[in-house]
Design an enzyme around this catalytic site. Structure first.
Site, mmCIF file in Angstrom:
data_model
loop_
_atom_site.group_PDB
_atom_site.id
_atom_site.type_symbol
_atom_site.label_atom_id
_atom_site.label_comp_id
_atom_site.label_asym_id
_atom_site.label_seq_id
_atom_site.Cartn_x
_atom_site.Cartn_y
_atom_site.Cartn_z
ATOM 1 N N PRO A 128 0.797 -1.231 0.000
ATOM 2 C CA PRO A 128 0.000 0.000 0.000
ATOM 3 C C PRO A 128 0.829 1.279 0.000
ATOM 4 O O PRO A 128 0.436 2.283 -0.587
ATOM 5 C CB PRO A 128 -0.829 -0.119 1.287
ATOM 6 C CG PRO A 128 -0.957 -1.586 1.516
ATOM 7 C CD PRO A 128 0.343 -2.173 1.049
ATOM 8 N N GLY A 337 -18.009 7.293 -32.666
ATOM 9 C CA GLY A 337 -18.867 8.397 -32.269
ATOM 10 C C GLY A 337 -19.587 8.100 -30.961
ATOM 11 O O GLY A 337 -19.036 7.449 -30.063
ATOM 12 N N GLU A 361 3.215 -3.663 -13.896
ATOM 13 C CA GLU A 361 4.577 -4.104 -14.261
ATOM 14 C C GLU A 361 5.528 -2.920 -14.443
ATOM 15 O O GLU A 361 6.473 -2.972 -15.221
ATOM 16 C CB GLU A 361 4.559 -4.946 -15.554
ATOM 17 C CG GLU A 361 3.573 -6.095 -15.563
ATOM 18 C CD GLU A 361 4.031 -7.294 -14.747
ATOM 19 O OE1 GLU A 361 4.945 -7.125 -13.935
ATOM 20 O OE2 GLU A 361 3.467 -8.372 -14.929
#
Length: 379
Positions: A128, A337, A361
């Site tokens: 983390p 579109g 990676e």
């Protein structure tokens, strides 16, 4: 210089392309909506030998090469990028680390089921608080009474939550300046797998956090040299860069295919929009970028097969192909579109998924740092 594929490589490419068209693509939208992992598709991949292409037959592989694996990754990613990611994590990274650094017993116990496509291997480096700065990891491993005791948290771990995941390769600090790699079997005491993370795309490629709280594994689950665990991880991630490039090419090719079909059938001002120069130029630029990226990842994989240094080529392939995929997906959506913005059109799925390839990676910024160091040495 010979750019021809061998007959075996062509066979693997064609087999993988047919598999993607007939098996993966028809279910891709359903998998994206439900987030369910298709175990039956993985089982078929195992039966076809896709999961073990570059590994020796003695360990359940096909005895093939890395070019073949990446041709397979490209073609499967045309159907859905989650399957290219599966081969990247399980084969290019976790499986390769076992094959290169594992003992005979470790390979027979853990690599054979992975190579046969029966089990999935995962890879845990990111935490983390340390993503790109991977060397700053805080997870620890202490040897006590013949067992390694792991404590810490890893995040963005792909596929470990699958029912058939067997292990995760974990980098942990065993000394103040020493990082080692460990084989941590799923189900080990003290290993907890968090809830699946809610991603914006590639929902079939399950991602979770994992937690180690006095997690116990046998002493023999140390992989390779105890003082070179970080280097081992980086070595296999170099192949992961090639794999991400192949995924990017596959996804980009799918975008071009979709955009080309749409441009030929969409009528505006009494003619197919393909005949407008603005559309043709976009399609031409897309085709050029895809071809360049394809040539680069194949060159990097070929150099790996030759046992030659390929750090520069793999890094170039990753940064160019991942950024190319986002641009191609954006242009393909633009050609569609307003319809391209609708989830019923596959292009929206590829557009959302393409961004991830610039992050996993090693981010594009990290790849450029690697290239910068190489250029400095060339001085």
């Amino acid at each position: 210089m010979d750019f021809d594929l061998t007959n075996e490589q062509k066979m693997i490419r064609d087999m993988s392309r047919e598999f993607a068209d007939k098996v993966i693509a028809p279910r891709a939208e359903e998998m994206e909506k439900t987030g369910e992992f298709p175990y039956d598709i993985m089982a078929k991949m195992g039966e076809l030998g896709m999961m073990g292409i570059p590994f020796p037959e003695a360990y359940g592989g096909s005895g093939g090469d890395w070019v073949s694996l990446h041709l397979c990754i490209e073609e499967l990613s045309r159907g859905d990028g989650a399957f290219g990611a599966l081969l990247d994590v399980t084969t290019s990274v976790a499986g390769q680390e076992l094959n290169v650094f594992g003992t005979e017993d470790q390979k027979r116990k853990w690599l054979i089921p992975i190579a046969k496509g029966v089990k999935v291997g995962a890879f845990a480096l990111t935490e983390p608080d340390c993503g790109s700065d991977a060397a700053a990891l805080k997870t620890t491993a202490i040897l006590k009474n013949g067992e390694w005791i792991l404590n810490g948290t890893k995040t963005f771990i792909s596929f470990i939550a699958l029912d058939n995941a067997s292990l995760v390769m974990v980098a942990a600090r065993t000394g103040e300046e020493v990082i080692s790699t460990f084989i941590v079997p799923k189900g080990s005491p003290g290993l907890e797998i968090g809830e699946r993370m809610d991603k914006m795309a590639m929902h079939a490629a399950w991602t979770s956090e994992i937690y180690f709280e006095d997690c116990q594994i046998p002493e023999e689950n140390l992989l390779g040299d105890a003082t070179r665990g970080f280097a081992q991880h980086l070595a296999v991630l170099e192949t992961g860069r090639i794999s991400i490039a192949a995924i990017a090419v596959g996804m980009a090719q799918a975008c071009l295919d979709q955009a080309l079909r749409y441009a030929k059938k969409r009528i505006a001002f009494d003619q197919p929009i393909f005949h407008f120069e603005a559309i043709q130029f976009k399609l031409a630029d897309m085709a050029v970028a895809i071809e360049l990226a394809r040539n680069q990842y194949q060159k990097a994989a070929w150099l790996k097969d030759q046992g030659r240094n390929h750090t520069f080529e793999a890094t170039v392939a990753k940064v160019f192909a991942s950024e190319m995929a986002e641009k191609v997906a954006s242009d393909a959506l633009h050609i569609h579109g307003g319809y391209g913005y609708m989830n019923e059109y596959p292009i929206s799925r590829y557009y959302k998924g393409a961004k991830l390839l610039q992050i996993v990676e090693g981010t594009s910024e990290v790849q450029r740092m690697v290239l910068g160091r190489i250029l400095w040495k060339r001085g």
